[in-house]
Motif scaffolding. Sequence first.
Motif, PDB file in Angstrom:
ATOM      1  N   LEU A  77       0.780  -1.238   0.000  1.00  0.00           N
ATOM      2  CA  LEU A  77       0.000   0.000   0.000  1.00  0.00           C
ATOM      3  C   LEU A  77       0.813   1.291   0.000  1.00  0.00           C
ATOM      4  O   LEU A  77       0.231   2.373  -0.077  1.00  0.00           O
ATOM      5  N   SER A  78       2.119   1.210   0.093  1.00  0.00           N
ATOM      6  CA  SER A  78       2.946   2.413   0.125  1.00  0.00           C
ATOM      7  C   SER A  78       2.649   3.294  -1.096  1.00  0.00           C
ATOM      8  O   SER A  78       2.663   2.830  -2.232  1.00  0.00           O
ATOM      9  N   GLY A  79       2.326   4.542  -0.854  1.00  0.00           N
ATOM     10  CA  GLY A  79       2.020   5.481  -1.926  1.00  0.00           C
ATOM     11  C   GLY A  79       0.550   5.505  -2.328  1.00  0.00           C
ATOM     12  O   GLY A  79       0.149   6.261  -3.205  1.00  0.00           O
ATOM     13  N   THR A  80      -0.278   4.711  -1.677  1.00  0.00           N
ATOM     14  CA  THR A  80      -1.697   4.621  -2.012  1.00  0.00           C
ATOM     15  C   THR A  80      -2.466   5.826  -1.477  1.00  0.00           C
ATOM     16  O   THR A  80      -2.160   6.346  -0.415  1.00  0.00           O
ATOM     17  N   LYS A  81      -3.466   6.240  -2.228  1.00  0.00           N
ATOM     18  CA  LYS A  81      -4.359   7.318  -1.791  1.00  0.00           C
ATOM     19  C   LYS A  81      -5.752   6.725  -1.593  1.00  0.00           C
ATOM     20  O   LYS A  81      -6.302   6.072  -2.473  1.00  0.00           O
ATOM     21  N   LEU A  82      -6.321   6.963  -0.410  1.00  0.00           N
ATOM     22  CA  LEU A  82      -7.669   6.513  -0.081  1.00  0.00           C
ATOM     23  C   LEU A  82      -8.643   7.637  -0.399  1.00  0.00           C
ATOM     24  O   LEU A  82      -8.478   8.753   0.070  1.00  0.00           O
ATOM     25  N   ASP A  83      -9.640   7.321  -1.216  1.00  0.00           N
ATOM     26  CA  ASP A  83     -10.625   8.314  -1.633  1.00  0.00           C
ATOM     27  C   ASP A  83     -12.018   7.772  -1.325  1.00  0.00           C
ATOM     28  O   ASP A  83     -12.193   6.588  -1.049  1.00  0.00           O
ATOM     29  N   TYR A  84     -12.994   8.650  -1.371  1.00  0.00           N
ATOM     30  CA  TYR A  84     -14.392   8.258  -1.193  1.00  0.00           C
ATOM     31  C   TYR A  84     -15.207   8.933  -2.281  1.00  0.00           C
ATOM     32  O   TYR A  84     -15.054  10.123  -2.530  1.00  0.00           O
ATOM     33  N   THR A  85     -16.066   8.151  -2.933  1.00  0.00           N
ATOM     34  CA  THR A  85     -16.939   8.727  -3.954  1.00  0.00           C
ATOM     35  C   THR A  85     -18.368   8.275  -3.700  1.00  0.00           C
ATOM     36  O   THR A  85     -18.613   7.215  -3.128  1.00  0.00           O
ATOM     37  N   HIS A  96      -6.449   4.196  -4.635  1.00  0.00           N
ATOM     38  CA  HIS A  96      -5.667   4.494  -5.830  1.00  0.00           C
ATOM     39  C   HIS A  96      -4.239   4.036  -5.515  1.00  0.00           C
ATOM     40  O   HIS A  96      -3.477   4.763  -4.884  1.00  0.00           O
ATOM     41  N   ASN A  97      -3.952   2.798  -5.917  1.00  0.00           N
ATOM     42  CA  ASN A  97      -2.716   2.124  -5.525  1.00  0.00           C
ATOM     43  C   ASN A  97      -1.741   2.078  -6.700  1.00  0.00           C
ATOM     44  O   ASN A  97      -1.973   1.342  -7.669  1.00  0.00           O
ATOM     45  N   PRO A  98      -0.636   2.823  -6.622  1.00  0.00           N
ATOM     46  CA  PRO A  98       0.331   2.827  -7.722  1.00  0.00           C
ATOM     47  C   PRO A  98       1.098   1.506  -7.853  1.00  0.00           C
ATOM     48  O   PRO A  98       1.747   1.272  -8.865  1.00  0.00           O
ATOM     49  N   ASN A  99       0.996   0.639  -6.857  1.00  0.00           N
ATOM     50  CA  ASN A  99       1.716  -0.632  -6.875  1.00  0.00           C
ATOM     51  C   ASN A  99       0.934  -1.749  -7.569  1.00  0.00           C
ATOM     52  O   ASN A  99       1.497  -2.784  -7.895  1.00  0.00           O
ATOM     53  N   ALA A 100      -0.356  -1.548  -7.766  1.00  0.00           N
ATOM     54  CA  ALA A 100      -1.207  -2.595  -8.343  1.00  0.00           C
ATOM     55  C   ALA A 100      -0.946  -2.723  -9.841  1.00  0.00           C
ATOM     56  O   ALA A 100      -1.018  -1.743 -10.580  1.00  0.00           O
ATOM     57  N   ASN A 101      -0.652  -3.937 -10.269  1.00  0.00           N
ATOM     58  CA  ASN A 101      -0.476  -4.203 -11.694  1.00  0.00           C
ATOM     59  C   ASN A 101      -1.806  -4.466 -12.379  1.00  0.00           C
ATOM     60  O   ASN A 101      -1.962  -4.216 -13.562  1.00  0.00           O
TER      61      ASN A 101
END
Length: 112
Positions: A77-85, A96-101
């Motif tokens: 989860l390092s670098g992930t942003k938690l959002d709510y919509t 929004h996880n930059p590590n997820a392929n």
Amino acid sequence: MSISITERAAERIKKIRKEQQIADDAKLRVGVVSGGCSGLTYDLEFDSTPESSTEEDQEFEEKGINLICDMRSFLYLSGTKLDYTDGLNGEGFHFHNPNANRTCSCGESFSI
């Protein structure tokens, strides 16, 4: 790197805390568990028991929200942003996880 929270997510977390009468000092535990169609699933829960924390836990504070994450999950989860919509694509928290392929179409599971 850390885990960040958008203003919308912070406001929703505060609203949930108030509605469910969760103590102000309870931390939001963010984690990753096995499951979902892509292999890993995000997990959110309030943690009000200090003894459940370990020295290896990563702790962050942003927008008045105290986050806690175990080291294994933090690697994902390092670098992930938690959002709510709450728009047409569905209401809820989104990572929004930059590590997820790869992520599934519902956005609740991912792989690395």
